[in-house]
Design a protein around this motif. Sequence first.
Motif, mmCIF file in Angstrom:
data_model
loop_
_atom_site.group_PDB
_atom_site.id
_atom_site.type_symbol
_atom_site.label_atom_id
_atom_site.label_comp_id
_atom_site.label_asym_id
_atom_site.label_seq_id
_atom_site.Cartn_x
_atom_site.Cartn_y
_atom_site.Cartn_z
ATOM 1 N N PHE A 120 0.850 -1.186 0.000
ATOM 2 C CA PHE A 120 0.000 0.000 0.000
ATOM 3 C C PHE A 120 0.887 1.239 0.000
ATOM 4 N N GLN A 121 0.649 2.112 -0.951
ATOM 5 C CA GLN A 121 1.394 3.361 -1.050
ATOM 6 C C GLN A 121 0.388 4.506 -1.015
ATOM 7 N N ASP A 122 0.458 5.328 0.017
ATOM 8 C CA ASP A 122 -0.588 6.346 0.144
ATOM 9 C C ASP A 122 -0.133 7.547 0.954
ATOM 10 N N PHE A 123 -1.028 8.556 0.985
ATOM 11 C CA PHE A 123 -0.748 9.841 1.603
ATOM 12 C C PHE A 123 -1.637 10.095 2.808
ATOM 13 N N ASP A 124 -1.411 11.235 3.427
ATOM 14 C CA ASP A 124 -2.429 11.881 4.223
ATOM 15 C C ASP A 124 -2.585 13.303 3.681
ATOM 16 N N THR A 125 -3.522 14.045 4.204
ATOM 17 C CA THR A 125 -3.805 15.383 3.678
ATOM 18 C C THR A 125 -3.105 16.480 4.473
ATOM 19 N N ARG A 126 -2.167 16.117 5.320
ATOM 20 C CA ARG A 126 -1.521 17.090 6.201
ATOM 21 C C ARG A 126 -0.223 17.617 5.596
ATOM 22 N N PHE A 127 -0.137 18.923 5.481
ATOM 23 C CA PHE A 127 1.095 19.583 5.077
ATOM 24 C C PHE A 127 1.845 20.046 6.329
ATOM 25 N N TYR A 128 3.141 20.230 6.197
ATOM 26 C CA TYR A 128 3.936 20.766 7.302
ATOM 27 C C TYR A 128 5.251 21.293 6.739
ATOM 28 N N THR A 129 6.000 22.011 7.566
ATOM 29 C CA THR A 129 7.316 22.478 7.165
ATOM 30 C C THR A 129 8.325 22.157 8.256
ATOM 31 N N THR A 130 9.523 21.769 7.857
ATOM 32 C CA THR A 130 10.624 21.554 8.802
ATOM 33 C C THR A 130 11.850 22.354 8.381
ATOM 34 N N SER A 131 11.684 23.249 7.421
ATOM 35 C CA SER A 131 12.823 23.957 6.831
ATOM 36 C C SER A 131 12.665 25.466 6.951
ATOM 37 N N GLY A 132 12.046 25.906 8.017
ATOM 38 C CA GLY A 132 11.904 27.334 8.219
ATOM 39 C C GLY A 132 10.945 27.997 7.268
ATOM 40 N N GLY A 133 10.010 27.234 6.741
ATOM 41 C CA GLY A 133 9.063 27.795 5.792
ATOM 42 C C GLY A 133 7.972 28.601 6.466
ATOM 43 N N GLU A 134 7.257 29.389 5.662
ATOM 44 C CA GLU A 134 6.181 30.224 6.174
ATOM 45 C C GLU A 134 4.849 29.474 6.277
ATOM 46 N N TYR A 135 4.803 28.235 5.816
ATOM 47 C CA TYR A 135 3.550 27.475 5.884
ATOM 48 C C TYR A 135 3.144 27.250 7.332
ATOM 49 N N ASN A 136 1.836 27.382 7.589
ATOM 50 C CA ASN A 136 1.258 26.971 8.863
ATOM 51 C C ASN A 136 -0.208 26.636 8.642
ATOM 52 N N LYS A 137 -0.861 26.119 9.658
ATOM 53 C CA LYS A 137 -2.238 25.640 9.513
ATOM 54 C C LYS A 137 -3.226 26.762 9.235
ATOM 55 N N ASP A 138 -2.829 27.994 9.503
ATOM 56 C CA ASP A 138 -3.729 29.121 9.289
ATOM 57 C C ASP A 138 -3.631 29.719 7.898
ATOM 58 N N THR A 139 -2.697 29.250 7.081
ATOM 59 C CA THR A 139 -2.611 29.730 5.705
ATOM 60 C C THR A 139 -3.817 29.238 4.917
ATOM 61 N N THR A 140 -4.052 29.832 3.760
ATOM 62 C CA THR A 140 -5.153 29.405 2.901
ATOM 63 C C THR A 140 -5.017 27.924 2.551
ATOM 64 N N ILE A 141 -3.777 27.488 2.285
ATOM 65 C CA ILE A 141 -3.536 26.082 1.953
ATOM 66 C C ILE A 141 -3.864 25.183 3.134
ATOM 67 N N GLY A 142 -3.455 25.572 4.331
ATOM 68 C CA GLY A 142 -3.712 24.778 5.519
ATOM 69 C C GLY A 142 -5.198 24.626 5.794
ATOM 70 N N GLN A 143 -5.943 25.740 5.678
ATOM 71 C CA GLN A 143 -7.382 25.687 5.895
ATOM 72 C C GLN A 143 -8.081 24.879 4.813
#
Length: 350
Positions: A206-229
């Motif tokens: 089985f090869q699959d994903f989840d729908t959760r994004f994250y950053t570990t490289s000092g990125g500006e992404y967070n759960k409150d961004t348009t993408i996160g919501q």
Amino acid sequence: MASSGAAQPSQQAPASPEFDVPEVGIEAESTEPSDGDSAYGDDLESYTTSLKSTVLNYRYENGRRYHGFKDEGAKYYFPNDDLESDRLDLYHHIQTLRLGGELHLAPIGDNPQRVLDLGTGTGIWAIDMGDKYPSAEILGNDISPIQPSLVPPNVKFEVDDLEDEWVYSTKFDYIHSRYLACSIRDWSKLMRQCFKYVKPGGWVEFQDFDTRFYTTSGGEYNKDTTIGQWADRIADGLRKFGVEPDPGPQIETWVKDAGFTNVHSRTLPFPVGTWPKDKTLKEVGAFNLLQFLDNLEGMTLRIYTSAWGWKPEEVKVLCAQLRKEFKNPKMRFQHNFYVVYAQKPVDAVD
């Protein structure tokens, strides 16, 4: 998540399940990137013609085409048109690249005999497997008949709902699935069916994903961004219809619970964008960004209009906002891809 004039959900979203999602770091670059039996006769032909008309009776919504087979209440929430097929074929390339050019990781040997590809989509993986393993009979099933007709002689496709009870008369050496995220309601049942229909000593993967994004490289992404919501609302919308959007981190547990042993698991980060320093990950990220940008509407329309009551025009505005954020190189975000392969015990009794 709200777009201009967007209707807010009238129902509270289901609570997201709690499970540990490993965050796998990717190093970023230091600089910012600017045969049928003739004895059946006419009766069979008439019957199959009727079935084909049902299968090909696609449903059209908001300018996109969806499957028509068993469409009570919608079985699958993404389109099956050419745009989506192109995206799936691109993802085949991305995934193969991320796996070092391999089509699978399970040690199935050089001469497998029967292989089942669950939810085969465009059939591209099954076709490549047919070329690689001429000894094997490759069967791919899907709820949509979008596979090509010109395929290797050892590759066949069938239209089926893989969540129904399976009726295969012969077991398989290897059962494979990938990208079933956002499409399966009962994963435990799926695992039990795989256990029943794979041979003792045979493998599943089985090869699959989840729908959760994250950053570990000092990125500006967070759960409150348009993408996160957006990602949260996609997941919560699917849960309203009983569909599991985040199978990736749970697959290993389901596989073990079904009775499989010799379980192997890998978690691989998939970057979005060209920010990674590693050459291969940079290429993966570039293609991954393209597949999102090219079909955000396809991923969003049916879920947002069905689950949240949004209008198509509002979804288009949202997708324009999403594209802007996806193109921001400072986001430096990623999502995880899970590979789990396991073996049915040689002495297993069904």
